[in-house]
Design a protein around this motif. Sequence first.
Motif, PDB file in Angstrom:
ATOM      1  N   PHE A 290       0.821  -1.215   0.000  1.00 15.85           N
ATOM      2  CA  PHE A 290       0.000   0.000   0.000  1.00 15.85           C
ATOM      3  C   PHE A 290       0.852   1.261   0.000  1.00 15.85           C
ATOM      4  CE2 PHE A 290      -3.843   2.373   1.999  1.00 15.85           C
ATOM      5  CZ  PHE A 290      -4.160   2.873   0.756  1.00 15.85           C
ATOM      6  N   ARG A 291       1.465   1.623   1.119  1.00 15.51           N
ATOM      7  CA  ARG A 291       2.101   2.931   1.264  1.00 15.51           C
ATOM      8  C   ARG A 291       3.592   2.934   0.975  1.00 15.51           C
ATOM      9  NH1 ARG A 291      -2.124   6.403   1.098  1.00 15.51           N
ATOM     10  NH2 ARG A 291      -3.625   6.040   2.776  1.00 15.51           N
ATOM     11  N   ASN A 292       4.196   1.757   0.780  1.00 13.22           N
ATOM     12  CA  ASN A 292       5.652   1.683   0.648  1.00 13.22           C
ATOM     13  C   ASN A 292       6.113   1.099  -0.674  1.00 13.22           C
ATOM     14  OD1 ASN A 292       6.639   2.655   3.384  1.00 13.22           O
ATOM     15  ND2 ASN A 292       5.131   1.118   3.978  1.00 13.22           N
ATOM     16  N   GLY A 293       5.241   1.180  -1.675  1.00  8.93           N
ATOM     17  CA  GLY A 293       5.639   0.798  -3.024  1.00  8.93           C
ATOM     18  C   GLY A 293       5.908  -0.690  -3.159  1.00  8.93           C
ATOM     19  N   ASP A 294       6.782  -0.992  -4.085  1.00  9.70           N
ATOM     20  CA  ASP A 294       7.145  -2.371  -4.391  1.00  9.70           C
ATOM     21  C   ASP A 294       8.053  -2.892  -3.273  1.00  9.70           C
ATOM     22  OD1 ASP A 294       7.667  -4.769  -5.575  1.00  9.70           O
ATOM     23  OD2 ASP A 294       8.691  -3.959  -7.338  1.00  9.70           O
ATOM     24  N   ASN A 295       7.508  -3.669  -2.367  1.00 11.36           N
ATOM     25  CA  ASN A 295       8.204  -4.014  -1.128  1.00 11.36           C
ATOM     26  C   ASN A 295       8.255  -5.534  -0.960  1.00 11.36           C
ATOM     27  OD1 ASN A 295       9.247  -4.232   1.435  1.00 11.36           O
ATOM     28  ND2 ASN A 295       7.792  -2.862   2.401  1.00 11.36           N
ATOM     29  N   PRO A 296       9.203  -6.203  -1.595  1.00 12.86           N
ATOM     30  CA  PRO A 296       9.250  -7.663  -1.507  1.00 12.86           C
ATOM     31  C   PRO A 296       9.502  -8.184  -0.102  1.00 12.86           C
ATOM     32  CG  PRO A 296      11.202  -6.801  -2.613  1.00 12.86           C
ATOM     33  CD  PRO A 296      10.249  -5.665  -2.487  1.00 12.86           C
ATOM     34  N   GLU A 297      10.178  -7.394   0.751  1.00 15.63           N
ATOM     35  CA  GLU A 297      10.422  -7.844   2.120  1.00 15.63           C
ATOM     36  C   GLU A 297       9.102  -8.004   2.887  1.00 15.63           C
ATOM     37  OE1 GLU A 297      12.469  -8.949   5.661  1.00 15.63           O
ATOM     38  OE2 GLU A 297      12.908  -9.044   3.513  1.00 15.63           O
ATOM     39  N   THR A 311      -3.229 -20.127  11.138  1.00 13.72           N
ATOM     40  CA  THR A 311      -3.970 -19.361  10.137  1.00 13.72           C
ATOM     41  C   THR A 311      -5.037 -20.226   9.481  1.00 13.72           C
ATOM     42  OG1 THR A 311      -1.999 -18.022   9.713  1.00 13.72           O
ATOM     43  CG2 THR A 311      -3.742 -17.969   8.047  1.00 13.72           C
ATOM     44  N   ALA A 312      -6.287 -19.814   9.632  1.00 17.93           N
ATOM     45  CA  ALA A 312      -7.396 -20.554   9.028  1.00 17.93           C
ATOM     46  C   ALA A 312      -7.412 -20.385   7.512  1.00 17.93           C
ATOM     47  CB  ALA A 312      -8.723 -20.093   9.623  1.00 17.93           C
ATOM     48  N   TYR A 313      -7.092 -19.179   7.032  1.00 17.13           N
ATOM     49  CA  TYR A 313      -7.009 -18.917   5.598  1.00 17.13           C
ATOM     50  C   TYR A 313      -6.396 -17.535   5.403  1.00 17.13           C
ATOM     51  CZ  TYR A 313     -10.932 -15.666   5.971  1.00 17.13           C
ATOM     52  OH  TYR A 313     -11.729 -14.606   6.319  1.00 17.13           O
ATOM     53  N   GLN A 314      -5.951 -17.270   4.166  1.00 11.02           N
ATOM     54  CA  GLN A 314      -5.467 -15.941   3.819  1.00 11.02           C
ATOM     55  C   GLN A 314      -5.788 -15.661   2.359  1.00 11.02           C
ATOM     56  OE1 GLN A 314      -2.762 -15.193   1.624  1.00 11.02           O
ATOM     57  NE2 GLN A 314      -1.345 -16.932   1.664  1.00 11.02           N
ATOM     58  N   THR A 315      -6.155 -14.396   2.079  1.00 13.08           N
ATOM     59  CA  THR A 315      -6.423 -13.988   0.704  1.00 13.08           C
ATOM     60  C   THR A 315      -5.785 -12.625   0.453  1.00 13.08           C
ATOM     61  OG1 THR A 315      -8.614 -13.279   1.498  1.00 13.08           O
ATOM     62  CG2 THR A 315      -8.527 -15.281   0.199  1.00 13.08           C
ATOM     63  N   VAL A 316      -4.835 -12.601  -0.463  1.00 21.36           N
ATOM     64  CA  VAL A 316      -4.191 -11.349  -0.832  1.00 21.36           C
ATOM     65  C   VAL A 316      -5.157 -10.514  -1.668  1.00 21.36           C
ATOM     66  CG1 VAL A 316      -3.167 -12.277  -2.963  1.00 21.36           C
ATOM     67  CG2 VAL A 316      -2.066 -10.362  -1.785  1.00 21.36           C
ATOM     68  N   THR A 317      -5.090  -9.196  -1.519  1.00 18.00           N
ATOM     69  CA  THR A 317      -5.894  -8.282  -2.339  1.00 18.00           C
ATOM     70  C   THR A 317      -5.139  -8.030  -3.633  1.00 18.00           C
ATOM     71  OG1 THR A 317      -6.843  -7.250  -0.373  1.00 18.00           O
ATOM     72  CG2 THR A 317      -6.972  -6.004  -2.424  1.00 18.00           C
ATOM     73  N   ASP A 318      -5.657  -8.550  -4.738  1.00 25.45           N
ATOM     74  CA  ASP A 318      -4.868  -8.517  -5.964  1.00 25.45           C
ATOM     75  C   ASP A 318      -5.404  -7.521  -6.991  1.00 25.45           C
ATOM     76  OD1 ASP A 318      -2.463 -10.200  -7.088  1.00 25.45           O
ATOM     77  OD2 ASP A 318      -3.801  -9.728  -8.762  1.00 25.45           O
ATOM     78  N   TYR A 319      -5.189  -6.252  -6.718  1.00 25.69           N
ATOM     79  CA  TYR A 319      -5.344  -5.202  -7.709  1.00 25.69           C
ATOM     80  C   TYR A 319      -4.403  -4.079  -7.285  1.00 25.69           C
ATOM     81  CZ  TYR A 319      -8.651  -3.292  -4.226  1.00 25.69           C
ATOM     82  OH  TYR A 319      -9.240  -2.846  -3.078  1.00 25.69           O
ATOM     83  N   CYS A 320      -4.134  -3.126  -8.170  1.00 28.36           N
ATOM     84  CA  CYS A 320      -3.216  -2.034  -7.834  1.00 28.36           C
ATOM     85  C   CYS A 320      -3.841  -1.113  -6.797  1.00 28.36           C
ATOM     86  CB  CYS A 320      -2.868  -1.235  -9.087  1.00 28.36           C
ATOM     87  SG  CYS A 320      -1.706  -2.066 -10.189  1.00 28.36           S
ATOM     88  N   GLY A 323      -1.597  -5.570  -5.183  1.00 29.50           N
ATOM     89  CA  GLY A 323      -1.362  -6.941  -5.576  1.00 29.50           C
ATOM     90  C   GLY A 323      -0.196  -7.177  -6.506  1.00 29.50           C
ATOM     91  N   PHE A 324      -0.228  -8.379  -7.111  1.00 25.94           N
ATOM     92  CA  PHE A 324       0.931  -8.886  -7.851  1.00 25.94           C
ATOM     93  C   PHE A 324       0.567  -9.366  -9.254  1.00 25.94           C
ATOM     94  CE2 PHE A 324       1.167 -10.249  -3.297  1.00 25.94           C
ATOM     95  CZ  PHE A 324       1.904  -9.159  -2.875  1.00 25.94           C
ATOM     96  N   TRP A 325      -0.513 -10.103  -9.381  1.00 22.40           N
ATOM     97  CA  TRP A 325      -0.872 -10.663 -10.682  1.00 22.40           C
ATOM     98  C   TRP A 325      -1.524  -9.620 -11.570  1.00 22.40           C
ATOM     99  CZ3 TRP A 325      -6.095 -12.410 -12.211  1.00 22.40           C
ATOM    100  CH2 TRP A 325      -6.102 -13.013 -13.479  1.00 22.40           C
ATOM    101  N   GLN A 326      -2.448  -8.831 -11.026  1.00 20.98           N
ATOM    102  CA  GLN A 326      -3.162  -7.834 -11.826  1.00 20.98           C
ATOM    103  C   GLN A 326      -2.533  -6.446 -11.748  1.00 20.98           C
ATOM    104  OE1 GLN A 326      -7.707  -8.655 -12.078  1.00 20.98           O
ATOM    105  NE2 GLN A 326      -7.223  -8.911  -9.914  1.00 20.98           N
ATOM    106  N   CYS A 327      -1.369  -6.329 -11.154  1.00 20.83           N
ATOM    107  CA  CYS A 327      -0.745  -5.019 -10.964  1.00 20.83           C
ATOM    108  C   CYS A 327       0.719  -5.081 -11.383  1.00 20.83           C
ATOM    109  CB  CYS A 327      -0.864  -4.581  -9.500  1.00 20.83           C
ATOM    110  SG  CYS A 327      -0.220  -2.923  -9.189  1.00 20.83           S
ATOM    111  N   ASP A 328       1.060  -4.333 -12.434  1.00 21.45           N
ATOM    112  CA  ASP A 328       2.450  -4.376 -12.922  1.00 21.45           C
ATOM    113  C   ASP A 328       3.353  -3.368 -12.218  1.00 21.45           C
ATOM    114  OD1 ASP A 328       1.570  -1.995 -13.976  1.00 21.45           O
ATOM    115  OD2 ASP A 328       1.768  -2.592 -16.086  1.00 21.45           O
ATOM    116  N   ARG A 329       2.833  -2.677 -11.175  1.00 24.37           N
ATOM    117  CA  ARG A 329       3.654  -1.703 -10.444  1.00 24.37           C
ATOM    118  C   ARG A 329       4.635  -2.360  -9.482  1.00 24.37           C
ATOM    119  NH1 ARG A 329      -0.845   2.421  -7.961  1.00 24.37           N
ATOM    120  NH2 ARG A 329      -2.245   2.534  -9.775  1.00 24.37           N
ATOM    121  N   ASN A 330       4.428  -3.655  -9.202  1.00 24.83           N
ATOM    122  CA  ASN A 330       5.165  -4.298  -8.123  1.00 24.83           C
ATOM    123  C   ASN A 330       5.941  -5.520  -8.619  1.00 24.83           C
ATOM    124  OD1 ASN A 330       3.850  -2.503  -6.214  1.00 24.83           O
ATOM    125  ND2 ASN A 330       2.025  -3.783  -6.450  1.00 24.83           N
ATOM    126  N   PRO A 331       6.854  -5.334  -9.593  1.00 29.93           N
ATOM    127  CA  PRO A 331       7.501  -6.507 -10.190  1.00 29.93           C
ATOM    128  C   PRO A 331       8.366  -7.303  -9.213  1.00 29.93           C
ATOM    129  CG  PRO A 331       8.545  -4.472 -10.924  1.00 29.93           C
ATOM    130  CD  PRO A 331       7.292  -4.076 -10.223  1.00 29.93           C
TER     131      PRO A 331
END
Length: 371
Positions: A290-297, A311-320, A323-331
């Motif tokens: 969100f606030r710190n750009g492309d942050n692989p750490e 952890t019962a489950y987890q779902t990443v939010t995948d849009y710019c 996210g990662f798949w639908q967002c090319d800002r975070n290679p």
Amino acid sequence: MRLGRVTLAAAALLLLTTASVPDGTPLSQTERHAALSSEAIEPRGAAPRPAVLRANHEAPWGAFVGSWDTYIPDIARMARWLGDANMQVGHTYLAGNGWSDIEGDIAVLGLWSQWRQGEPNRRLVLGVPMLVPNEAGVPDAEVARLLARGGNGEFDQHFLKLARKLVALGGGDTVITLGWEMNGVTYTSRCKPDPAAWKAYWRRIVGLMRSVPGQHFGFDFTPNRGVDAIPWTRCYPGDDVVDIIGMDSYDQPAGGTFDEYVNEPYGLQDQVEFAAKRGKPVSYPEWGLFRNGDNPEFVRRMVEWMRTHDTAYQTVTDYCPHGFWQCDRNPRSAAVFKQLMAGSQGAPAPGTALPGAGRPGGQPSAQAPRR
């Protein structure tokens, strides 16, 4: 957090109390576990602290790729991008513009339930607002009035209709993030205007939905990470009406570190300890950048955290920008996510109800209100 909204978080230097903060103003993120209520988290170092670490494992996982039924095929497309990974969790939301939205569009619910039934170990997670309109900037005083009306049974029929539709369509084991991010300021379904009324209304809704024969819903209490507008413990409605203790966790504020996200008041460590004391699993229905750009750490540490806690489950939010798949800002982050999740087969079978989720139909854990 959802598309089109901005998270409101504060990082002030003064310790504030609830009484001293105007309505709608987030508390300082540095507030240190003040004794705001009998449900406040104990200060760190108090004994005994519960054991929270687990052996490294894969929890059921997936992504939020979009709310409507037209987004369902994107789950398979993202799974292929991840080397035919087994994305076991589908995550969607009810719109919350009017009460007909809360009752659920039968075509949309039917297609999501059909996806859920496509494999025995899939889970459907459904965000359900408690009040409408849910994203309209409703003032605190009006929110308090609406919560009281809900607690008095004025909106019962809408939640009963939703529960009956889900059961009829084969979605009786849906995990419901009811009134998610209630400790914030964005949604009408928020807690700060009247925590007691909010908790009473949550309990009423859960009792109603669990009164529907054939259901075994799981109810996920999902605040924002940290204090936000009110410590989320002040909103906790009780162990008998909560199955999973979730947390939406984004990479914010700007300049924040993962260790700070763990150790901040009402952060990740407090969440897992709060849940462990109650014998409940945790979840991460929304997480991402969100606030710190492309942050692989952040990505690496977040996945590691989820794999080493209950952890019962987890779902990443995948849009710019998240996210990662639908967002090319975070290679760089996308590369790390793909490295960590590619080919993952998720949690092992059997894929029945989520840990801690649901009660048998007709036997609600909370007394169902008369209707």
